[in-house]
Scaffold this motif. Structure first.
Motif, mmCIF file in Angstrom:
data_model
loop_
_atom_site.group_PDB
_atom_site.id
_atom_site.type_symbol
_atom_site.label_atom_id
_atom_site.label_comp_id
_atom_site.label_asym_id
_atom_site.label_seq_id
_atom_site.Cartn_x
_atom_site.Cartn_y
_atom_site.Cartn_z
ATOM 1 N N ILE A 81 -40.517 18.053 -14.569
ATOM 2 C CA ILE A 81 -39.922 16.823 -15.061
ATOM 3 C C ILE A 81 -39.590 16.987 -16.549
ATOM 4 N N THR A 82 -38.488 16.385 -16.985
ATOM 5 C CA THR A 82 -38.083 16.534 -18.384
ATOM 6 C C THR A 82 -38.731 15.493 -19.288
ATOM 7 N N ASP A 83 -39.017 14.294 -18.775
ATOM 8 C CA ASP A 83 -39.628 13.238 -19.579
ATOM 9 C C ASP A 83 -41.020 12.935 -19.016
ATOM 10 N N THR A 84 -42.040 13.542 -19.595
ATOM 11 C CA THR A 84 -43.408 13.356 -19.106
ATOM 12 C C THR A 84 -44.079 12.105 -19.678
ATOM 13 N N SER A 85 -43.434 11.411 -20.605
ATOM 14 C CA SER A 85 -44.053 10.240 -21.229
ATOM 15 C C SER A 85 -44.104 9.032 -20.291
ATOM 16 N N THR A 86 -43.215 8.968 -19.331
ATOM 17 C CA THR A 86 -43.159 7.793 -18.461
ATOM 18 C C THR A 86 -43.569 8.089 -17.035
ATOM 19 N N ASN A 87 -44.018 9.289 -16.747
ATOM 20 C CA ASN A 87 -44.245 9.662 -15.362
ATOM 21 C C ASN A 87 -45.442 10.591 -15.218
ATOM 22 N N PHE A 88 -46.241 10.370 -14.182
ATOM 23 C CA PHE A 88 -47.362 11.247 -13.898
ATOM 24 C C PHE A 88 -46.956 12.420 -13.019
ATOM 25 N N GLU A 89 -45.906 12.249 -12.223
ATOM 26 C CA GLU A 89 -45.400 13.359 -11.407
ATOM 27 C C GLU A 89 -44.808 14.390 -12.351
ATOM 28 N N THR A 90 -45.103 15.628 -12.134
ATOM 29 C CA THR A 90 -44.624 16.640 -13.064
ATOM 30 C C THR A 90 -43.669 17.636 -12.446
#
Length: 152
Positions: A81-90
């Motif tokens: 994932i490119t934006d890890t700040s809003t998501n727990f899935e990686t």
């Protein structure tokens, strides 16, 4: 007269033993039936299955391309994932068919996998997603935003 009462008491005693034996033997079979019924209400060994019969707890999900249950992280392209700040899935996973005409996406944004059609040798797309290969690395784009990228 004492002999009569003693004989009658013995008969009552024998009758009581006989009735008790009958009652306990019936309850024993009822217990066996109850235990058989309770075991059929237990969930199957291994846990719940999805609507396709894939074992969820073991990480299996349905693949439209393979037409079977698979683990998406095995034998696929892994993208981070490119934006890890809003998501727990990686991670997201991509599976391509043997003829390279279709790509299947396994992403947390969708309940089921998503099929993309080959547009060019380095581009797969549908009305919502684009999967593009640049410099030997894949990127997944949704509404002009890059959601996932393969490690470079």
């Amino acid at each position: 007269m004492n002999a009569y009462f003693i004989k009658r008491d013995k008969m009552k005693y024998i009758a009581l033993i006989f009735v008790s034996f009958m009652l306990f033997s019936c309850q024993g079979s009822a217990r066996k039936e109850a235990s058989n019924d309770s075991s059929s209400s237990l969930p199957p060994i291994g846990g719940a299955k999805d609507k396709y019969g894939c074992l969820i707890a073991a990480g299996y999900t349905w693949s439209k391309i393979k037409d079977e249950c698979i683990r998406p992280w095995e034998g696929t392209i892994t993208m981070n994932i490119t934006d890890t700040s809003t998501n727990f899935e990686t991670a997201a996973f991509v599976l391509m068919d043997l003829t390279k005409q279709k790509a299947e996406l396994f992403i947390q944004e969708e309940d089921d996998s998503v099929l993309l059609d080959s547009v060019t040798p380095h581009l797969y797309a549908n009305e919502h997603y684009k999967l593009i290969e640049e410099n030997h690395c894949w990127s997944l784009i949704h509404q002009e935003e890059t959601l996932y990228e393969e490690k470079k």
